[in-house]
Design an enzyme around this catalytic site. Structure first.
Site, PDB file in Angstrom:
ATOM      1  N   ASN A 116      20.036 -61.841  41.557  1.00 46.93           N
ATOM      2  CA  ASN A 116      19.223 -61.130  40.433  1.00 46.93           C
ATOM      3  C   ASN A 116      20.146 -61.652  38.958  1.00 46.93           C
ATOM      4  O   ASN A 116      21.173 -61.610  38.931  1.00 46.93           O
ATOM      5  CB  ASN A 116      19.163 -59.726  40.653  1.00 46.93           C
ATOM      6  CG  ASN A 116      20.600 -59.005  40.742  1.00 46.93           C
ATOM      7  OD1 ASN A 116      21.583 -59.508  41.329  1.00 46.93           O
ATOM      8  ND2 ASN A 116      20.581 -57.732  40.226  1.00 46.93           N
ATOM      9  N   ILE A 117      19.177 -62.042  38.243  1.00 47.45           N
ATOM     10  CA  ILE A 117      19.509 -62.296  36.787  1.00 47.45           C
ATOM     11  C   ILE A 117      19.053 -61.383  35.699  1.00 47.45           C
ATOM     12  O   ILE A 117      17.517 -61.268  35.643  1.00 47.45           O
ATOM     13  CB  ILE A 117      19.356 -63.817  36.666  1.00 47.45           C
ATOM     14  CG1 ILE A 117      19.786 -64.618  37.641  1.00 47.45           C
ATOM     15  CG2 ILE A 117      19.578 -64.045  35.170  1.00 47.45           C
ATOM     16  CD1 ILE A 117      19.316 -66.217  37.948  1.00 47.45           C
ATOM     17  N   GLU A 118      19.830 -60.681  35.090  1.00 45.96           N
ATOM     18  CA  GLU A 118      19.304 -59.790  34.337  1.00 45.96           C
ATOM     19  C   GLU A 118      19.238 -60.122  32.671  1.00 45.96           C
ATOM     20  O   GLU A 118      19.873 -61.129  32.514  1.00 45.96           O
ATOM     21  CB  GLU A 118      20.070 -58.111  34.248  1.00 45.96           C
ATOM     22  CG  GLU A 118      19.920 -57.537  35.647  1.00 45.96           C
ATOM     23  CD  GLU A 118      20.493 -56.380  35.795  1.00 45.96           C
ATOM     24  OE1 GLU A 118      20.384 -55.592  36.572  1.00 45.96           O
ATOM     25  OE2 GLU A 118      21.436 -56.039  34.860  1.00 45.96           O
ATOM     26  N   CYS A 131      14.500 -60.690  39.978  1.00 49.45           N
ATOM     27  CA  CYS A 131      14.986 -60.268  41.148  1.00 49.45           C
ATOM     28  C   CYS A 131      15.703 -61.420  41.933  1.00 49.45           C
ATOM     29  O   CYS A 131      15.398 -62.507  41.801  1.00 49.45           O
ATOM     30  CB  CYS A 131      14.018 -59.727  41.983  1.00 49.45           C
ATOM     31  SG  CYS A 131      13.293 -58.339  41.335  1.00 49.45           S
ATOM     32  N   GLU A 146      15.110 -62.094  45.175  1.00 43.66           N
ATOM     33  CA  GLU A 146      14.240 -62.447  46.015  1.00 43.66           C
ATOM     34  C   GLU A 146      13.500 -63.733  45.189  1.00 43.66           C
ATOM     35  O   GLU A 146      13.142 -64.453  45.752  1.00 43.66           O
ATOM     36  CB  GLU A 146      13.180 -61.571  46.661  1.00 43.66           C
ATOM     37  CG  GLU A 146      14.023 -60.523  47.268  1.00 43.66           C
ATOM     38  CD  GLU A 146      14.451 -59.293  46.280  1.00 43.66           C
ATOM     39  OE1 GLU A 146      14.943 -59.542  45.454  1.00 43.66           O
ATOM     40  OE2 GLU A 146      14.302 -58.037  46.770  1.00 43.66           O
ATOM     41  N   CYS A 197      11.338 -55.119  45.737  1.00 40.36           N
ATOM     42  CA  CYS A 197      10.145 -54.548  44.874  1.00 40.36           C
ATOM     43  C   CYS A 197       8.808 -55.204  45.126  1.00 40.36           C
ATOM     44  O   CYS A 197       8.664 -56.115  45.750  1.00 40.36           O
ATOM     45  CB  CYS A 197      10.388 -54.885  43.532  1.00 40.36           C
ATOM     46  SG  CYS A 197      10.161 -56.383  42.724  1.00 40.36           S
ATOM     47  N   CYS A 212       7.874 -58.938  44.070  1.00 42.46           N
ATOM     48  CA  CYS A 212       8.944 -59.672  45.096  1.00 42.46           C
ATOM     49  C   CYS A 212       7.856 -59.818  46.454  1.00 42.46           C
ATOM     50  O   CYS A 212       7.852 -60.972  46.967  1.00 42.46           O
ATOM     51  CB  CYS A 212      10.221 -59.421  45.209  1.00 42.46           C
ATOM     52  SG  CYS A 212      11.211 -59.808  44.047  1.00 42.46           S
TER      53      CYS A 212
HETATM   54 ZN   LIG Z   1      11.806 -57.757  43.042  1.00 40.25          ZN
END
Ligand SMILES: [Zn+2]
Length: 129
Positions: free
Chosen positions: A42-44, A53, A55, A89, A92
Site C-alpha cells: 500500500n502506498i498512501e 492499496c 492489492e 476492499c 480491489c
Molecule cells: Zn483495496
C-alpha cells in the site's frame, strides 16, 4: 504456489509499505497464469483518495508487465490484529475480477492464520461488460 510459499512473500512486500498516515502496512503478491509473481504494497498519500492499496499495486504492476490473467492473490496485513480486519476492499475486489483472479488468500499479524477464498465468495455477481 501454495499459501505456505505465498504468505511469506506477501509479508515481505508489506515491509515496503508507504503508510505514514494509517501505519497499517499491507503487502500483496499475485501469481499470473504463467506462474510469474509480482508484489505490491500500500502506498498512501496526504490526499487520501490518491492512495493505492497493496492489492491494486501488485495487480497494476503485473498488468504493466503484460499479464492479463491472474490466478491467485495473497494479501498480508501485518499490522492487523486478526484476519477479519485484513480483507480486500470493494474496489480491489473489482480490480481482481477484471483480471480473472480465482483464489484470494488473506492473512494478518504474524501470518499464523491464513484463510483462502474464491473471488466468487468475496464478490458475488461480479460486474462485467
Ligand atoms: Zn483495496
Amino acid at each position: 504456489m501454495s499459501p505456505d510459499q505465498l504468505v511469506p512473500i506477501a509479508r515481505t512486500a508489506a515491509e515496503m509499505s508507504y503508510s505514514p498516515y494509517s501505519k497499517f502496512r499491507v503487502g500483496a503478491v499475485v501469481v499470473g497464469s504463467d506462474g510469474e509473481t509480482f508484489t505490491g504494497a500500500n502506498i498512501e498519500n496526504a490526499a487520501y483518495p490518491s492512495s493505492s492499496c497493496a492489492e491494486a499495486t501488485a495487480i497494476n504492476t503485473a498488468v504493466a508487465q503484460g499479464v492479463r490473467k491472474i490466478d491467485v492473490i495473497t494479501v498480508a496485513c501485518i499490522d492487523a490484529k486478526d484476519v477479519d480486519g485484513a480483507y480486500p476492499c470493494g474496489r480491489c475486489r473489482q480490480i481482481m475480477s477484471e483480471f480473472g483472479v480465482e483464489t484470494v488468500i488473506v492473512t494478518a499479524g504474524d501470518g499464523s492464520e491464513v484463510r483462502e477464498h474464491t473471488l466468487d465468495e468475496l464478490l458475488p455477481y461480479q460486474f462485467e461488460l
